[in-house]
Design a protein around this motif. Structure first.
Motif, PDB file in Angstrom:
ATOM      1  N   CYS A  23       0.827  -1.199   0.000  1.00 14.26           N
ATOM      2  CA  CYS A  23       0.000   0.000   0.000  1.00 14.26           C
ATOM      3  C   CYS A  23       0.869   1.260   0.000  1.00 14.26           C
ATOM      4  O   CYS A  23       0.605   2.213  -0.741  1.00 14.26           O
ATOM      5  N   ARG A  24       1.927   1.255   0.807  1.00 11.37           N
ATOM      6  CA  ARG A  24       2.825   2.422   0.879  1.00 11.37           C
ATOM      7  C   ARG A  24       3.542   2.637  -0.455  1.00 11.37           C
ATOM      8  O   ARG A  24       3.779   3.784  -0.858  1.00 11.37           O
ATOM      9  N   CYS A  25       3.885   1.547  -1.136  1.00 10.10           N
ATOM     10  CA  CYS A  25       4.530   1.653  -2.453  1.00 10.10           C
ATOM     11  C   CYS A  25       3.573   2.281  -3.472  1.00 10.10           C
ATOM     12  O   CYS A  25       3.967   3.172  -4.229  1.00 10.10           O
ATOM     13  N   TYR A  26       2.318   1.805  -3.475  1.00  8.55           N
ATOM     14  CA  TYR A  26       1.330   2.377  -4.390  1.00  8.55           C
ATOM     15  C   TYR A  26       1.075   3.856  -4.052  1.00  8.55           C
ATOM     16  O   TYR A  26       0.851   4.682  -4.941  1.00  8.55           O
ATOM     17  N   LYS A  27       1.113   4.172  -2.754  1.00  3.63           N
ATOM     18  CA  LYS A  27       0.925   5.563  -2.314  1.00  3.63           C
ATOM     19  C   LYS A  27       2.028   6.449  -2.875  1.00  3.63           C
ATOM     20  O   LYS A  27       1.774   7.578  -3.325  1.00  3.63           O
ATOM     21  N   ALA A  28       3.274   5.940  -2.864  1.00  2.61           N
ATOM     22  CA  ALA A  28       4.416   6.698  -3.395  1.00  2.61           C
ATOM     23  C   ALA A  28       4.272   6.902  -4.905  1.00  2.61           C
ATOM     24  O   ALA A  28       4.570   7.986  -5.427  1.00  2.61           O
ATOM     25  N   ILE A  29       3.809   5.865  -5.624  1.00  2.00           N
ATOM     26  CA  ILE A  29       3.582   5.989  -7.080  1.00  2.00           C
ATOM     27  C   ILE A  29       2.460   7.000  -7.340  1.00  2.00           C
ATOM     28  O   ILE A  29       2.547   7.815  -8.259  1.00  2.00           O
ATOM     29  N   TYR A  30       1.431   6.960  -6.499  1.00  2.00           N
ATOM     30  CA  TYR A  30       0.275   7.852  -6.637  1.00  2.00           C
ATOM     31  C   TYR A  30       0.678   9.322  -6.506  1.00  2.00           C
ATOM     32  O   TYR A  30       0.063  10.207  -7.112  1.00  2.00           O
ATOM     33  N   GLU A  31       1.743   9.593  -5.711  1.00  2.00           N
ATOM     34  CA  GLU A  31       2.184  10.970  -5.468  1.00  2.00           C
ATOM     35  C   GLU A  31       3.006  11.542  -6.626  1.00  2.00           C
ATOM     36  O   GLU A  31       3.313  12.734  -6.623  1.00  2.00           O
ATOM     37  N   ILE A  32       3.397  10.730  -7.608  1.00  2.00           N
ATOM     38  CA  ILE A  32       4.186  11.231  -8.742  1.00  2.00           C
ATOM     39  C   ILE A  32       3.316  12.201  -9.555  1.00  2.00           C
ATOM     40  O   ILE A  32       2.198  11.854  -9.948  1.00  2.00           O
ATOM     41  N   PRO A  33       3.807  13.428  -9.817  1.00  2.00           N
ATOM     42  CA  PRO A  33       2.972  14.450 -10.495  1.00  2.00           C
ATOM     43  C   PRO A  33       2.371  13.996 -11.824  1.00  2.00           C
ATOM     44  O   PRO A  33       1.193  14.274 -12.098  1.00  2.00           O
TER      45      PRO A  33
END
Length: 443
Positions: free
Chosen positions: A235-245
């Motif tokens: 989930c944290r990995c997907y969250k980091a990808i989600y934050e990419i502009p």
């Protein structure tokens, strides 16, 4: 053909004499020109075997200049893509690799050569061999290599380890990259190197940008954590990808990722990190675009018992779609884990409302048998997610936390202090009333 070979050898012999004179004279520019001209003649003649021989011979010359070896390796690397067949290409790469081995001034070229050779091996289906080749090079120690090229090389090492299912080595290699490196501000101007500093080379054109490398890094980490069934880290990995502009700007990209974040949040065991992520995700305005998932997360933060059957009937289709989606990674085990998380949520809710409850009533609230209820309750107590005691003969569950002797004594001391304060206030009020009464009698 023989005439051509004779002309080639004669021209190379002439250039070798020039190279020798320049080398002994310490002429860097002249030596570099001589060695590159020799390689160029061999390349134009398409005599690949002779080219390999000349590379080895020139590198072994007594007192050969470092700049000449560097120029020779860089020149020969341009010929790799021009080779007629795969065997010739591998032979040329191996020759250049042996020449550059152990020479710190051509370490970057050697890393690039090994990457090319590993790619060829992977295309041939020799993944284990490709992974072993890549692990020979420790690019994190290369001062002159660009940051993005280093990260791309390490990520390639991690990917090959995951492909060969060597998860332990993949984790060790992934720790060479700090996630904070992806948050660096690339818009800032690069500082000019001071005198004596290593000059950092520009990365090749095929190296992705830092934000693209961030996405690749977290996608590889998802593969690793999926092997360990670590839902919270996924989930944290997907969250980091989600934050990419670039992903946040494209709804067709961020909606599937946000769906995955929601699913893995629900599947993750209850702990402070999961609770924090759950609340921060609920505050995301984009969640209004997928109201079903917002409602699902709302149910988890609400202190109410969730009926498993009604929840599963409502979200079964969504769950199946996630499994069947391109890149979907929820498997059959996830359905069982989802039920487990809902049961754990319900037990925690009951523990907040009850200090003592019968096992039979608890089983009714959870829609489980008494044996299943006892099993889930015991697992939560063992994992320290909950404090509870079961009186099996009486069939009672007690959720009260057992206090140690110090806490009991402290509570008694506080109670005695409060009691004495009340007594003192009462005495003061009685004395005051007595004085007022005496004064009234004198009047």
């Amino acid at each position: 053909m023989e005439g051509k070979n004779g002309n080639l050898e004669a021209a190379i012999d002439q250039l070798l004499n020039v190279e020798k004179q320049m080398r002994f004279a310490g002429e860097v520019a002249g030596t570099k020109k001589a060695v590159t001209d020799i390689l160029q003649l061999c390349f134009e003649a398409k005599d690949w075997k002779f080219l390999n021989e000349q590379i080895v011979n020139l590198s072994k010359k007594r007192g050969q200049l470092k700049q000449a070896v560097t120029a020779m390796v860089q020149q020969a690397m341009q010929y790799i893509d021009e080779t007629p067949d795969i065997e010739t290409r591998i032979e040329l790469i191996k020759t250049l690799n042996s020449v550059s081995a152990g020479k710190i001034y051509v370490e970057i070229e050697r890393a690039r050569l090994i990457k090319k050779l590993a790619k060829i091996k992977e295309e041939q289906g020799l993944i284990a061999e490709a992974a072993d080749l890549m692990q020979e090079v420790a690019v994190e120690t290369f001062g002159a290599m660009a940051k993005t090229e280093k990260i791309a090389f390490i990520l390639e090492q991690v990917r090959l380890c995951l492909d060969r299912q060597d998860y332990v080595r993949a984790q060790i290699l992934s720790r060479k990259i700090s996630p904070r490196v992806f948050d660096a501000d690339t818009s800032k101007e690069k500082k000019k190197p001071k005198e004596g500093d290593n000059v950092v080379e520009e990365p090749p054109a095929d190296i992705p940008s830092l934000l693209e490398l961030k996405r690749i890094y977290y996608e590889l980490m998802i593969r690793y954590y999926f092997y360990n069934n670590d839902y919270l880290e996924i989930c944290r990995c997907y969250k980091a990808i989600y934050e990419i502009p670039s992903i946040r700007e494209n709804p067709s990209q961020w909606i599937p990722i946000l769906r995955k974040i929601c699913w893995y949040l629900i599947l993750a065991p209850h702990d402070p990190m999961q609770s924090s992520l759950l609340n921060s995700t609920l505050e995301d305005k984009n969640l209004f675009e997928i109201p079903n998932f917002r409602l699902l997360l709302k149910q988890l933060v609400t202190v109410e018992v969730i009926q498993w059957t009604s929840l599963w009937n409502s979200y079964k289709d969504e769950f199946e779609n996630e499994k069947n989606m391109l890149g979907g990674s929820l498997v059959d085990k996830a359905a069982e884990d989802l039920r487990q998380r809902i049961i754990e949520h319900n037990i925690l809710v009951v523990s907040k409302y009850y200090s003592r409850i019968t096992l039979k009533r608890l089983a009714e609230l959870l829609c489980l048998t008494i044996q299943e209820t006892e099993k889930h309750l015991s697992e939560m107590v063992v994992s320290k997610a909950l404090v509870a005691k079961i009186d099996r003969p009486m069939g009672i569950v007690c959720f009260q936390i057992a206090k140690d002797s110090n806490e009991i004594l402290n509570s008694w001391a506080v109670n005695l202090e409060k009691l004495l304060d009340l007594v003192e206030k009462s005495c003061h009020q009685i004395h005051k009333e007595t004085m007022v009464h005496k004064a009234a009698l004198k009047v």
